[in-house]
Design a protein around this motif. Structure first.
Motif, short mmCIF file in Angstrom:
data_model
loop_
_atom_site.label_atom_id
_atom_site.label_comp_id
_atom_site.label_asym_id
_atom_site.label_seq_id
_atom_site.Cartn_x
_atom_site.Cartn_y
_atom_site.Cartn_z
N GLU A 344 0.98 18.71 -4.31
CA GLU A 344 2.20 18.03 -3.84
C GLU A 344 2.17 17.83 -2.33
O GLU A 344 2.58 16.78 -1.82
N TRP A 345 1.68 18.84 -1.62
CA TRP A 345 1.60 18.76 -0.16
C TRP A 345 0.67 17.63 0.28
O TRP A 345 1.01 16.81 1.14
N VAL A 346 -0.52 17.56 -0.34
CA VAL A 346 -1.48 16.53 0.02
C VAL A 346 -0.94 15.14 -0.32
O VAL A 346 -1.12 14.18 0.45
N ALA A 347 -0.26 15.01 -1.45
CA ALA A 347 0.32 13.71 -1.83
C ALA A 347 1.28 13.21 -0.75
O ALA A 347 1.27 12.03 -0.38
N LYS A 348 2.09 14.11 -0.22
CA LYS A 348 3.05 13.73 0.83
C LYS A 348 2.32 13.32 2.11
O LYS A 348 2.68 12.33 2.76
N ILE A 349 1.31 14.09 2.49
CA ILE A 349 0.57 13.79 3.72
C ILE A 349 -0.06 12.40 3.64
O ILE A 349 0.06 11.57 4.55
N VAL A 350 -0.76 12.14 2.54
CA VAL A 350 -1.47 10.87 2.40
C VAL A 350 -0.48 9.71 2.31
O VAL A 350 -0.70 8.65 2.93
N TRP A 351 0.60 9.87 1.58
CA TRP A 351 1.63 8.83 1.50
C TRP A 351 2.19 8.50 2.88
O TRP A 351 2.27 7.33 3.27
N ASN A 352 2.60 9.52 3.60
CA ASN A 352 3.17 9.29 4.94
C ASN A 352 2.20 8.57 5.86
O ASN A 352 2.58 7.72 6.67
N ASN A 353 0.92 8.90 5.71
CA ASN A 353 -0.10 8.30 6.57
C ASN A 353 -0.37 6.83 6.24
O ASN A 353 -0.91 6.09 7.08
N LEU A 354 -0.02 6.40 5.04
CA LEU A 354 -0.26 5.00 4.67
C LEU A 354 0.46 4.04 5.59
O LEU A 354 0.04 2.89 5.76
N PHE A 355 1.55 4.50 6.20
CA PHE A 355 2.38 3.62 7.01
C PHE A 355 2.19 3.86 8.51
O PHE A 355 3.02 3.47 9.32
N ASN A 371 8.06 22.14 2.53
CA ASN A 371 9.23 21.27 2.66
C ASN A 371 8.94 20.00 3.45
O ASN A 371 9.86 19.38 3.99
N LEU A 372 7.67 19.63 3.52
CA LEU A 372 7.30 18.40 4.22
C LEU A 372 8.11 17.22 3.66
O LEU A 372 8.21 17.04 2.45
N GLN A 373 8.69 16.43 4.54
CA GLN A 373 9.53 15.31 4.13
C GLN A 373 8.67 14.10 3.73
O GLN A 373 7.54 13.93 4.19
N ILE A 374 9.24 13.28 2.87
CA ILE A 374 8.58 12.09 2.36
C ILE A 374 9.14 10.87 3.08
O ILE A 374 10.37 10.68 3.13
N TYR A 375 8.27 10.05 3.63
CA TYR A 375 8.72 8.87 4.38
C TYR A 375 9.22 7.79 3.44
O TYR A 375 8.60 7.49 2.40
N CYS A 376 10.34 7.17 3.79
CA CYS A 376 10.88 6.03 3.05
C CYS A 376 10.54 4.76 3.81
O CYS A 376 11.10 4.50 4.88
N PRO A 377 9.61 3.96 3.32
CA PRO A 377 9.25 2.74 4.04
C PRO A 377 10.40 1.75 4.11
O PRO A 377 11.23 1.67 3.20
N THR A 378 10.44 1.01 5.19
CA THR A 378 11.47 -0.01 5.38
C THR A 378 10.96 -1.35 4.84
O THR A 378 9.80 -1.47 4.43
N GLU A 379 11.82 -2.32 4.88
CA GLU A 379 11.46 -3.65 4.39
C GLU A 379 10.29 -4.24 5.16
O GLU A 379 9.48 -5.01 4.61
N SER A 380 10.15 -3.86 6.41
CA SER A 380 9.08 -4.41 7.25
C SER A 380 7.82 -3.59 7.24
O SER A 380 6.79 -3.99 7.81
N ASP A 381 7.83 -2.42 6.59
CA ASP A 381 6.64 -1.56 6.54
C ASP A 381 5.59 -2.13 5.60
O ASP A 381 5.89 -2.54 4.47
N THR A 382 4.36 -2.12 6.06
CA THR A 382 3.22 -2.48 5.22
C THR A 382 2.22 -1.33 5.24
O THR A 382 2.27 -0.47 6.12
N ILE A 383 1.31 -1.33 4.29
CA ILE A 383 0.24 -0.33 4.28
C ILE A 383 -0.72 -0.67 5.42
O ILE A 383 -1.29 -1.76 5.45
N ARG A 384 -0.87 0.25 6.35
CA ARG A 384 -1.58 -0.04 7.58
C ARG A 384 -3.10 0.01 7.37
O ARG A 384 -3.64 0.98 6.82
#
Length: 386
Positions: A344-355, A371-384
């Motif tokens: 679960e921890w790694v999933a959060k890290i990799v997801w957050n890094n996508l943006f 308790n690492l937080q999960i980033y919520c992408p905005t309408e303008s966020d793309t996978i970097r």
């Protein structure tokens, strides 16, 4: 009843606030992906892969080793009444909970994060099955379970060389998925490989795990993806220092060593370098760093060759402080494979890094954060991909 009504009102109010913040372009992070507001739909899809958002991804796949396969992820019960090592969990891959591709309901995984934004996502693994291994000699001995694995091509015991065999399964399977247009639907394939390569570096026959061999096999896999899968972004994830598991698990009984001898841990058998010297394990760390450096070179190579339908996003070396992990984050089957908490921890890290761009991605050593937080992408966020 009044309490439940108040709780529902509070939840709706929070979602409303988050939605407003997202629409205003504010950065928001949450504890549960379900708390992230949806992204307003676009009238047209992305103009190119440089404009790809998570809600554009229709198909998700993964390549890797036993970690991506979710081997022993659930652990076993050694308490009174438990079955201990005489438990089928010791030979089971919990693919539906794998950090990169798991699709079990409620599982904290990269695939489920993407699915939050596109409910029609295809390819996530679901459920579990017994572990299988593949030999180099026999092309037909990989006993995938397509109804479980879906597009999880990972093979337990796999090294970089195994990626080609994994693609032998993944590419045809992807073309057969229902409700998928193989030509026009956008896809993301996550690759994370290198742990078994590090361990095999101490064996007598280690020519397939040298730095150059590792890079050659990863490069060939990506080239094969580029040539055979349209509209795809490769999520390339760096290695981590496997050697940290040795010191973390020394002198403790969490893994219930054989005959109560702390030197008789299963992970000492699984990783050849764990039977060697401290220098052997230091060499593993150096090799991991060299692997990740080669992955960065591969990323740069393909980044310069990107097209409107193919690109790589690169998550650099997973600088995880393995020595800082709580033992419960490891599977107690062998104290080698990550357990549910680590996945679960790694999933959060990799997801957050996508943006995040390469410059923005964390370079420091990461300490475990349940308790690492999960980033919520905005309408303008793309996978970097920069």
């Amino acid at each position: 009843m009044m309490f439940n009504n108040n709780k529902n009102i509070f939840t709706l109010f929070n979602l409303l606030i988050l939605s407003v913040l997202i629409q205003l372009g504010s950065s928001v992070s949450v504890s549960n992906i379900g708390d992230c507001p949806s992204i307003p739909a676009r009238s047209n899809g992305p103009a190119s892969i440089r404009d790809l958002r998570p809600d554009d991804i229709k198909v998700i796949g993964a390549l890797g080793d036993s970690i991506m396969a979710g081997f022993a992820l659930e652990g076993i019960n050694f308490d009174t009444g438990g079955t201990g090592l005489l438990n089928l969990s010791t030979i089971t891959e919990f693919r539906g909970k794998s950090w990169g591709i798991g699709g079990d309901e409620g599982a904290v995984t990269l695939a489920n994060f993407v699915k939050h934004y596109n409910s029609s996502l295809q390819g996530s693994a679901v459920g579990k099955h017994f572990v299988f291994f593949c030999s180099e000699e026999d092309d037909d001995d990989c006993k995938y379970k397509p109804k479980v694995d879906i597009l999880d091509g990972a093979i337990s015991g796999g090294i970089a060389k195994t990626l080609d065999k994994e693609l032998d399964y993944l590419i045809p399977r992807m073309t057969q998925l229902p409700n998928v247009n193989f030509v026009t639907d956008w896809k993301m394939i996550t690759i994370q490989i290198g742990s078994n390569d590090q361990c095999a570096s101490c064996s007598d026959n280690n020519t397939d795990v040298t730095v150059d061999a590792y890079a050659k096999y990863v490069d060939a896999a990506i080239e094969r993806i580029r040539n055979n899968i349209p509209r795809v972004i490769v999520n390339l994830v760096g290695t981590f220092n496997v050697s940290g598991v040795y010191d973390l698990t020394t002198g403790q009984d969490y893994c219930h060593p054989f005959f109560n001898n702390p030197d008789w841990l299963i992970n000492r058998v699984e990783c050849a370098c764990f039977q060697g010297t401290e220098q052997d394990r230091a060499n593993m760390d150096a090799l991991s760093a060299q692997y990740s450096a080669k992955l960065h070179e591969i990323y740069q190579k393909y980044n310069s060759q990107q097209s409107d339908e193919f690109a790589i996003t690169f998550n650099p070396a997973l600088n995880l402080n393995i020595g800082n992990l709580p033992l419960k984050a490891l599977s107690n089957v062998d104290c080698f494979h990550p357990g549910k908490l680590a996945h679960e921890w790694v999933a959060k890290i990799v997801w957050n890094n996508l943006f995040k761009s390469q410059a923005e991605k964390p370079k420091e050593i990461l300490n475990y954060d349940e308790n690492l937080q999960i980033y919520c992408p905005t309408e303008s966020d793309t996978i970097r991909i920069d």
